[in-house]
Design an enzyme around this catalytic site. Structure first.
Site, mmCIF file in Angstrom:
data_model
loop_
_atom_site.group_PDB
_atom_site.id
_atom_site.type_symbol
_atom_site.label_atom_id
_atom_site.label_comp_id
_atom_site.label_asym_id
_atom_site.label_seq_id
_atom_site.Cartn_x
_atom_site.Cartn_y
_atom_site.Cartn_z
ATOM 1 N N CYS A 2 -2.281 1.125 2.978
ATOM 2 C CA CYS A 2 -2.142 1.238 4.426
ATOM 3 C C CYS A 2 -3.249 0.402 5.047
ATOM 4 O O CYS A 2 -4.422 0.775 5.003
ATOM 5 C CB CYS A 2 -2.262 2.694 4.872
ATOM 6 S SG CYS A 2 -2.243 2.887 6.671
ATOM 7 N N GLU A 122 3.906 -1.803 7.370
ATOM 8 C CA GLU A 122 3.938 -2.266 5.993
ATOM 9 C C GLU A 122 4.822 -3.500 5.944
ATOM 10 O O GLU A 122 5.701 -3.690 6.796
ATOM 11 C CB GLU A 122 4.457 -1.176 5.070
ATOM 12 C CG GLU A 122 4.056 -1.357 3.624
ATOM 13 C CD GLU A 122 2.562 -1.539 3.428
ATOM 14 O OE1 GLU A 122 2.128 -2.725 3.340
ATOM 15 O OE2 GLU A 122 1.826 -0.551 3.376
#
Length: 254
Positions: A2, A122
């Site tokens: 992340c 992402e």
């Protein structure tokens, strides 16, 4: 991994949502739709209300832990680090090695936190040249409470009364991605559901095996994804338009 997320909720909204007892912030962070490593972020944690770096219970009866909202720097700097620049490489902590890595082991036992987010980004690699960004967020539109760790680092070159003497940093804990999200990337943040916030934050829960069991037994995240503009690729870009769905790329999965 992340490496970017969105955090646009106001401080007062977070104080209410997380039922915070003490507002430990000194500033209102601006809405940030492209949170990047080394930025200041909101964090929810439970600890005695004492100045950073002081021993809890110093000078008498131990202060009772209280849930607080704090502003931390994203990128964990271990207390033993010689240089705080190492934090830029410690933005994530893999759940599989929390009890093994010296950088995270003690924090996992004693200094767990929640990092509020609206969602995270992402990138799906369609081919060697193309990476399509996705915004991944709670389907119900609620706040996303990412599991995190925090740590204190002392700058020994500064005077004891210098407000910059102590640096408080954090990291996001990650796990293998759920099947539908794994199509985009094989890692995702660990999401802590509201009914487990108190247990996760409680500094009295120092049994790391028990905490790992809680993470392993966590229910599905309730996250969904959609493609967004490649503008998010640059940390210089910011604003709510980054969250707009972009179906122009034919490589999009959803």
């Amino acid at each position: 991994m992340c490496g970017r997320y969105a955090s646009a909720r106001k401080r007062q909204e977070l104080l209410e949502e997380f039922e915070v007892g003490v507002d430990g912030t000194s500033q209102e962070l601006a809405a940030d739709y492209n949170v990047a490593p080394t930025k200041k972020v909101y964090a929810v944690l439970t600890r005695p209300e004492v100045p950073d770096g002081e021993k809890e219970g110093k000078g008498g009866q131990a202060a009772q832990p209280v849930r607080q909202l704090r502003v931390l720097k994203w990128g964990l700097v271990p207390s033993w680090a010689k240089d705080p620049s190492v934090g830029s490489r410690m933005i994530n902590a893999r759940v599989e090695t929390l009890t093994e890595k010296p950088s995270f082991r003690k924090a996992f036992a004693q200094r767990r936190c929640l990092l509020p987010a609206d969602g995270y980004y992402e990138w799906y690699r369609a081919d060697k040249k193309t990476k399509q960004p996705y915004f991944i967020h709670p389907e119900d539109g609620g706040v996303m409470a990412m599991a995190g760790l925090y740590e204190f680092w002392k700058d020994r070159a500064r005077a004891d009364d210098d407000p910059l003497k102590w640096l408080v940093t954090c990291t996001v804990i990650t796990r293998s991605a759920e099947d539908h999200l794994g199509r985009i990337h094989d890692r995702m943040p660990v999401v802590i559901h509201k009914d487990r916030w108190s247990d996760w934050l409680d500094p009295a829960h120092t049994d790391t095996g028990e905490m790992l069991g809680m993470l392993a037994d966590s229910p599905p995240s309730g996250l969904v994804a959609y493609p967004v503009s490649s503008e998010v690729n640059s940390v210089r870009n910011n604003g709510p338009h980054l969250l707009e769905r972009d179906d122009s790329d034919e490589t999009a999965l959803f």
